[in-house]
Design an enzyme around this catalytic site. Structure first.
Site, mmCIF file in Angstrom:
data_model
loop_
_atom_site.group_PDB
_atom_site.id
_atom_site.type_symbol
_atom_site.label_atom_id
_atom_site.label_comp_id
_atom_site.label_asym_id
_atom_site.label_seq_id
_atom_site.Cartn_x
_atom_site.Cartn_y
_atom_site.Cartn_z
ATOM 1 N N GLY A 1 14.426 3.198 25.318
ATOM 2 C CA GLY A 1 14.478 4.360 24.421
ATOM 3 C C GLY A 1 13.290 5.269 25.067
ATOM 4 O O GLY A 1 11.961 5.036 24.777
ATOM 5 N N LYS B 1 -1.341 7.327 16.229
ATOM 6 C CA LYS B 1 -2.493 8.244 16.667
ATOM 7 C C LYS B 1 -3.887 7.429 16.864
ATOM 8 O O LYS B 1 -4.775 7.768 17.353
ATOM 9 C CB LYS B 1 -2.401 9.592 15.643
ATOM 10 C CG LYS B 1 -1.749 10.402 16.152
ATOM 11 C CD LYS B 1 -0.224 10.249 15.849
ATOM 12 C CE LYS B 1 0.704 10.001 17.153
ATOM 13 N NZ LYS B 1 2.092 9.752 16.294
ATOM 14 N N GLY C 1 15.780 4.948 18.117
ATOM 15 C CA GLY C 1 15.852 5.875 16.850
ATOM 16 C C GLY C 1 15.769 5.092 15.565
ATOM 17 O O GLY C 1 15.436 3.984 15.547
ATOM 18 N N ALA D 1 13.175 1.052 20.876
ATOM 19 C CA ALA D 1 12.686 2.539 20.062
ATOM 20 C C ALA D 1 13.741 3.346 20.429
ATOM 21 O O ALA D 1 13.738 4.423 21.459
ATOM 22 C CB ALA D 1 11.483 3.004 20.781
ATOM 23 N N HIS E 1 -11.977 34.040 23.439
ATOM 24 C CA HIS E 1 -11.944 33.496 24.872
ATOM 25 C C HIS E 1 -13.251 32.811 25.108
ATOM 26 O O HIS E 1 -14.242 33.031 24.739
ATOM 27 C CB HIS E 1 -12.120 35.031 25.735
ATOM 28 C CG HIS E 1 -12.254 34.581 27.321
ATOM 29 N ND1 HIS E 1 -11.469 33.988 28.101
ATOM 30 C CD2 HIS E 1 -13.515 34.466 27.812
ATOM 31 C CE1 HIS E 1 -11.659 33.977 29.237
ATOM 32 N NE2 HIS E 1 -13.053 34.110 29.408
ATOM 33 N N THR F 1 0.931 -1.089 0.002
ATOM 34 C CA THR F 1 -0.092 0.204 0.177
ATOM 35 C C THR F 1 0.966 1.330 0.051
ATOM 36 O O THR F 1 1.770 1.180 0.440
ATOM 37 C CB THR F 1 -0.903 0.010 1.126
ATOM 38 O OG1 THR F 1 -0.068 -0.317 2.410
ATOM 39 C CG2 THR F 1 -1.914 -0.857 1.164
ATOM 40 N N VAL G 1 10.329 9.599 21.382
ATOM 41 C CA VAL G 1 8.965 9.788 21.009
ATOM 42 C C VAL G 1 8.166 8.781 20.770
ATOM 43 O O VAL G 1 6.917 8.452 21.340
ATOM 44 C CB VAL G 1 9.063 10.499 19.519
ATOM 45 C CG1 VAL G 1 7.417 10.898 19.288
ATOM 46 C CG2 VAL G 1 9.845 11.834 19.539
ATOM 47 N N ILE G 2 8.964 7.564 20.253
ATOM 48 C CA ILE G 2 7.916 6.282 20.011
ATOM 49 C C ILE G 2 7.733 5.714 21.307
ATOM 50 O O ILE G 2 6.789 5.120 21.738
ATOM 51 C CB ILE G 2 8.822 5.266 18.978
ATOM 52 C CG1 ILE G 2 8.899 5.840 17.761
ATOM 53 C CG2 ILE G 2 8.133 3.968 19.045
ATOM 54 C CD1 ILE G 2 9.432 5.047 16.601
#
Ligand code: FAD
Ligand code: NAI
Length: 464
Positions: free
Chosen positions: A179, A53, A271, A269, A443, A39, A182-183
């Site tokens: 690690g 996500k 990098g 994880a 606001h 894909t 982020v991951i």
């Protein structure tokens, strides 16, 4: 008739490659894109940004419903239960829709998908699974893969990389994450919310390398409070798998006594590294640098005329939106226009709860360059965050002390990822902190915290 099959061939259909191909076709170039996956969409759509996500969102909903956290709002949910199969099926559905969407866009824009693995046989010639194709220009957008940890074998059952950790069919009782980047934090958060005990082992003395120092310290507090066990300043020296368990051996990064941690799953994880193996770069005289990246000039051209490179395979942050912007720019340059990317203003977001978002310089980097002023505003004092019982985090605006030009913005908030776009746009337009402070913000919104932090640069916030 042209001497080449295509004006442009792009190798790789990730966010860099597919965007470059579409933009080039829009500009009238006869374009093909080589992709070996089943894909389109690359790492990001298939096994990266999008599935992670989808699971972050779903696991957050589960935790909210299951933990009783909504009771304070008067919402009582009894008997909330996890259906991991459905959660994974939903994730797969999202991926399918989006990767199918790229296939549709290729057809709409008349980009030819050459299915198979591309390899240079000359500067203008590729072998794609035995088929020869020629292009006046070739863009390398082959992306990146997980960096292996010497001595640790990824079996995608007990010891997994991010792809394996996106596909667990049951919640591991104890997940050890190697690690604290982020991951590790995003996928660690997913499985923590779904019930795993999570231990994060990080070599450095803080999480999230590259982020602002204050933000990194706060991140450690936040994840500890959420129940993650953090072993900072610690290195993994080995992982031994016995049946369905793993024994992780760790020791202090600075040296010291080793310790063993038993795990039901281990996520590696540490990098990612550029994909250049088997690409035949040597055939066209193109080397990689010490980090395995392809060096490029300001226009994304390599040292071989007609060969260009973008995305994770070139220097810079390994982020989908950076790859996409480079994809647009390289196509415009090939078409004879001027394609530019401002690499000083690339936002970065960690999609945990709360989110961590930044753009521009950290306080440490900015101080090295000259005198600065810093304004900070906590969400504790933001009325919308208060109303939502969502007060964790702050906004920090860093400005040049003399010109007042904004040099960096760092946000910790549930909405940080969305809010950072305003900061990036302001910086792209060369805004001063005063420009942000005198912009009317609706606001009550979380965005008012950015305005107040900007006011804070001059020492005059209103609500604190
Ligand atoms: P890729 O997306 O890696 O695509 C390269 C493509 O090239 C692949 O499909 C590969 O199959 C193909 N390819 C390679 N070699 C060949 C060849 N020789 N022939 C044919 N095809 C080839 N970034 C964000 O900005 N936000 C996020 O939320 C985010 N989340 C992530 C979560 C995870 C778990 C991971 C792993 C990454 C995440 N990233 C995120 C990073 C993001 O996925 C990458 O920065 C982005 O995909 C890079 O795009 P690219 O086009 O350079 O390469
Ligand atoms: P990373 O670079 O973010 O973090 C890796 C961490 O592992 C670092 O903190 C490093 O110090 C640590 N480390 C390295 N060797 C180690 C060892 N032997 N033992 C213990 N710790 C060790 O890399 P990560 O998390 O693998 O992500 C790769 C890339 O993917 C990121 O750089 C990012 O660009 C991209 N990504 C982006 C996301 C986003 O934008 N939200 C989400 C996920 C990935």
């Amino acid at each position: 008739m042209s001497d080449f099959d295509y004006d442009l061939i792009v190798i790789g259909a990730g966010p860099g490659g597919y965007v470059a191909a579409i933009r080039a076709a829009q500009l009238g170039l006869k374009t093909a894109c080589v992709e070996s996956r089943e894909t389109l969409g690359g790492t990001c759509l298939n096994v990266g940004c999008i599935p992670s996500k989808a699971l972050l969102h779903a696991s957050e909903l589960f935790e909210e419903a299951h933990s009783g956290a909504l009771a304070k709002f008067g919402v009582n949910i009894a008997g909330a239960a996890l259906d991991l199969g459905q959660m994974q099926a939903n994730k797969a559905g999202v991926v399918k829709e989006l990767t199918g969407g790229i296939e549709y866009l290729f057809k709409k824009n008349k980009v030819t998908w050459l299915k198979g693995k591309g390899r240079f046989t000359g500067a203008h010639t590729l072998d794609v699974d035995g088929q020869k194709v020629t292009g006046k220009n070739i863009v390398i957008a082959t992306g990146s893969s997980v960096t292996p940890l010497p001595g640790v074998t990824i079996d995608q059952q007990v010891v997994v990389d991010s792809t394996g950790a996106l596909a667990f069919d049951k919640v591991p009782a104890h997940l050890v994450v190697i690690g604290g980047g982020v991951i590790g934090l995003e996928l660690g958060s997913v499985w923590k919310r779904l019930g795993a005990n999570v231990t994060v082992i990080e070599f450095l003395d803080q999480l999230l390398p590259g982020m602002d120092g204050e933000v990194r310290k706060e991140a450690a507090k936040i994840f500890k409070k959420q129940g993650m066990a953090l072993k900072l300043g610690t290195k993994v020296t080995g992982v031994a798998v016995k049946g369905k368990k793993a024994m992780v051996t760790v020791e202090p990064a600075a040296g010291g006594a080793a310790e063993q941690i038993e795990a039901d799953a281990v996520l590696v994880a540490i990098g990612r590294r550029p994909n250049t193996e088997g690409l035949g770069l040597d055939v066209i005289g193109l080397e990689t640098n010490a980090r395995g990246q392809i060096e490029i000039d300001h226009e994304f051209g390599t040292k071989v005329p007609g060969v260009w490179a973008i995305g994770d395979v070139v220097p810079g942050p390994m982020l989908a939106h950076k790859a996409e912007d480079e994809g647009v720019a390289v196509a415009e340059n090939i078409a004879g226009l001027t394609g530019l990317v401002n690499h000083d203003v690339i936002p970065g977001v960690v999609y945990t709860h709360p989110e961590f978002a930044s753009v521009g310089l950290t306080e440490e980097q900015a101080k090295e360059r000259g005198e600065i002023k810093v304004g900070k505003f906590p969400f504790m004092a933001n009325s919308r965050a208060k109303a939502n019982r969502d007060t964790e985090g702050f906004v920090k605006v860093i400005a040049d002390a003399k010109s007042d030009r904004v040099l960096g913005v760092h946000i910790i908030s549930t909405l940080a990822g969305t809010m950072i776009a305003q900061a990036a746009q302001a910086m792209e337009f060369g805004a001063t902190s005063e420009d942000i402070a005198y912009t009317c913000h609706a606001h009550p919104t979380h965005a008012e915290a950015l305005k107040e932090a900007a006011m804070g640069v001059q020492g005059k916030p209103i609500h604190i």
